[in-house]
Enzyme design. Sequence first.
Site, PDB file in Angstrom:
ATOM      1  N   LYS A 185       8.844 -65.536 -12.507  1.00 40.36           N
ATOM      2  CA  LYS A 185       7.642 -65.352 -11.676  1.00 40.36           C
ATOM      3  C   LYS A 185       7.910 -66.076 -10.360  1.00 40.36           C
ATOM      4  O   LYS A 185       7.685 -67.269 -10.218  1.00 40.36           O
ATOM      5  CB  LYS A 185       6.431 -65.955 -12.383  1.00 40.36           C
ATOM      6  N   GLU A 394       2.042 -85.635   0.294  1.00 42.61           N
ATOM      7  CA  GLU A 394       3.126 -84.725   0.666  1.00 42.61           C
ATOM      8  C   GLU A 394       2.612 -83.726   1.703  1.00 42.61           C
ATOM      9  O   GLU A 394       1.617 -83.046   1.474  1.00 42.61           O
ATOM     10  CB  GLU A 394       3.628 -83.970  -0.569  1.00 42.61           C
TER      11      GLU A 394
HETATM   12  P1  NAD Z   1       2.868 -74.126  -5.928  1.00 44.58           P
HETATM   13  O1  NAD Z   1       2.718 -75.128  -7.007  1.00 44.58           O
HETATM   14  O2  NAD Z   1       1.686 -73.751  -5.134  1.00 44.58           O
HETATM   15  O3  NAD Z   1       3.432 -72.749  -6.520  1.00 44.58           O
HETATM   16  C1  NAD Z   1       4.645 -72.694  -7.233  1.00 44.58           C
HETATM   17  C2  NAD Z   1       4.605 -71.506  -8.170  1.00 44.58           C
HETATM   18  O4  NAD Z   1       3.618 -71.723  -9.169  1.00 44.58           O
HETATM   19  C3  NAD Z   1       4.258 -70.175  -7.510  1.00 44.58           C
HETATM   20  O5  NAD Z   1       5.061 -69.159  -8.076  1.00 44.58           O
HETATM   21  C4  NAD Z   1       2.802 -69.987  -7.887  1.00 44.58           C
HETATM   22  O6  NAD Z   1       2.381 -68.636  -7.910  1.00 44.58           O
HETATM   23  C5  NAD Z   1       2.767 -70.597  -9.274  1.00 44.58           C
HETATM   24  N1  NAD Z   1       1.455 -71.069  -9.710  1.00 44.58           N
HETATM   25  C6  NAD Z   1       0.467 -71.602  -8.966  1.00 44.58           C
HETATM   26  N2  NAD Z   1      -0.574 -71.940  -9.766  1.00 44.58           N
HETATM   27  C7  NAD Z   1      -0.227 -71.635 -11.034  1.00 44.58           C
HETATM   28  C8  NAD Z   1      -0.872 -71.748 -12.301  1.00 44.58           C
HETATM   29  N3  NAD Z   1      -2.092 -72.273 -12.421  1.00 44.58           N
HETATM   30  N4  NAD Z   1      -0.213 -71.322 -13.396  1.00 44.58           N
HETATM   31  C9  NAD Z   1       1.026 -70.811 -13.300  1.00 44.58           C
HETATM   32  N5  NAD Z   1       1.682 -70.659 -12.124  1.00 44.58           N
HETATM   33  C10 NAD Z   1       1.070 -71.085 -11.008  1.00 44.58           C
HETATM   34  O7  NAD Z   1       4.037 -74.684  -5.008  1.00 44.58           O
HETATM   35  P2  NAD Z   1       4.564 -74.075  -3.632  1.00 44.58           P
HETATM   36  O8  NAD Z   1       3.544 -74.308  -2.581  1.00 44.58           O
HETATM   37  O9  NAD Z   1       5.073 -72.704  -3.886  1.00 44.58           O
HETATM   38  O10 NAD Z   1       5.842 -75.000  -3.349  1.00 44.58           O
HETATM   39  C11 NAD Z   1       5.795 -76.216  -2.681  1.00 44.58           C
HETATM   40  C12 NAD Z   1       5.821 -77.377  -3.667  1.00 44.58           C
HETATM   41  O11 NAD Z   1       6.968 -77.294  -4.495  1.00 44.58           O
HETATM   42  C13 NAD Z   1       5.924 -78.726  -2.980  1.00 44.58           C
HETATM   43  O12 NAD Z   1       5.055 -79.623  -3.619  1.00 44.58           O
HETATM   44  C14 NAD Z   1       7.369 -79.141  -3.223  1.00 44.58           C
HETATM   45  O13 NAD Z   1       7.623 -80.520  -3.190  1.00 44.58           O
HETATM   46  C15 NAD Z   1       7.614 -78.561  -4.575  1.00 44.58           C
HETATM   47  N6  NAD Z   1       9.046 -78.405  -4.811  1.00 44.58           N
HETATM   48  C16 NAD Z   1       9.662 -79.264  -5.694  1.00 44.58           C
HETATM   49  C17 NAD Z   1      11.035 -79.165  -5.914  1.00 44.58           C
HETATM   50  C18 NAD Z   1      11.750 -80.094  -6.856  1.00 44.58           C
HETATM   51  O14 NAD Z   1      12.888 -79.808  -7.208  1.00 44.58           O
HETATM   52  N7  NAD Z   1      11.142 -81.181  -7.291  1.00 44.58           N
HETATM   53  C19 NAD Z   1      11.764 -78.187  -5.239  1.00 44.58           C
HETATM   54  C20 NAD Z   1      11.101 -77.339  -4.350  1.00 44.58           C
HETATM   55  C21 NAD Z   1       9.736 -77.445  -4.148  1.00 44.58           C
END
Ligand code: NAD
Length: 490
Positions: A185, A394
């Site tokens: 996904k 963040e």
């Molecule tokens: P996000 O959490 O908004 O979304 C990530 C994914 O989760 C998307 O595919 C989204 O559709 C899905 N999602 C959202 N709500 C959900 C739910 N309730 N149930 C299941 N799936 C759900 O994150 P983003 O804005 O896409 O990415 C940015 C974030 O990712 C930042 O906080 C960043 O630090 C983090 N990040 C962490 C790493 C790491 O390795 N630690 C790497 C890259 C990004």
Amino acid sequence: MQQAPSAVKVKAIDCLHFINGEFVPSVDGKVFNNINPATEEVLGIVAEGGSADVDLAVQAAKKALQGPWKKMTASERTAIVRRIGDLILERKDELAYLESLDTGKPLWLSSSTDIPRSAYNFHFFSEYIRTLSNEASQTDDVALNYSIRRPLGVVGLINPWNLPLLLLTWKLAPALAAGNTVVMKPAELTPMTATVLAEICRDAGVPDGVVNLVHGFGPNSAGAALVEHPDVNGITFTGETTTGMAIMASASTTLKRLSYELGGKNPNIIFADSDLDEVIETTLKSSFINQGEVCLCGSRIYVERSIYDQFLDKFVEKTKGLIVGDPFIQETKVGALISREHYERVTSYIELAKEEGGHILLGGKRPEGFEKGYYLEPTIIVGLDNGCRVVREEIFGPVVTVIPFDSEEEVIEQANDTHYGLSATIWTNDLRRAHRVAGQIEAGIVWVNTWFLRDLRTPFGGMKQSGIGREGGVHSFEFYTELTNVCIKL
Ligand code: NAD
């Protein structure tokens, strides 16, 4: 910095789900628009998955666990995994172009980092798994124990938009090498390279149903449906900490295995004895590469007071030289932020910095001459302390704070004064101090005199609210396999 690749003009694609070896629309026909963050134009349409689409994908993945994939030898399976990497390299220009269209990141960055490293994930894990052996132990002359590893089963891979293909392949490669089947996904904002990846998997010889892809959103959509599905054995999630909390709550009813790579607010600690030119060169990257949209970015910069002014002068001067703009122009160093919503979130922190008493030393606004696109100048903020929200939360954009410190003890305390614990960078030429400080920083990854230097055998992940578990090398396989101990009485 990097060489710009030869520009291939690639058309954006519409994105369908990939279920049981076929590209299909949503069961209810729903779609949404994919927006180009650099122009705000519609790139194409994306199938919007819901629980019915997820169920079809999960059932295909479950069935495929018992099919030809299961019967393959390890060398047959890893040859296919390796071939996926080869095919990514064969299509690297097209993939780099699509990645930059979707994310707004410079094409040279997609071409030099995202796509080659995605291919390498398959090459690495296909070889690394062959080096692993199982544990065995003898209990006196009473019993012999040995362990066997089996695939975890159907695994849901949920990914963010900042490094779409790189982070998806970081999960898919070990999942496949270990014999699992998956439902991917990808983030709703960046669906294109995941769609091409599904095609590549098919072309590489992955049997039908082993790799499935469902597009859609998170809550009340494909993401949530995948987490809640009773036939999904594990969820590996990379994204925001708050999303991780929501996933943990909904996964609890079916008690799934979870792997979490979450947010960060990483300290970049610069001692006076470091090599300042080297510090500045790397700090430019750790602050602003990929528009600062990297979980590992060192957005909290702590500088020893004796070199604070000198550091700021040089850092500001070099940052002024970073060209912001069109991702497809070779000279561009900072492209567009991912979306309007994210642009507004990042700029709201710049307003908050002013309210909290900070001084915007550089940037903080749209570059001149851009009417469309989510562009923001690299922004350097001073005059804030660890109590400020801008320093604690963040931001995930091209925004850093710079704070002076007087002693090692003080900076360790400041660096650890956060709910996050993903990564840290320490700049010093004092060997003892490097070890001493590295051992006290609460982060899963500590770099000394470098940043983002990765060996895929090493553990990757965060402590505190930055994650649960580690990926990389054997740690990835610990997540993607089930372990059984066999005890034989002698
Ligand atoms: P996000 O959490 O908004 O979304 C990530 C994914 O989760 C998307 O595919 C989204 O559709 C899905 N999602 C959202 N709500 C959900 C739910 N309730 N149930 C299941 N799936 C759900 O994150 P983003 O804005 O896409 O990415 C940015 C974030 O990712 C930042 O906080 C960043 O630090 C983090 N990040 C962490 C790493 C790491 O390795 N630690 C790497 C890259 C990004």
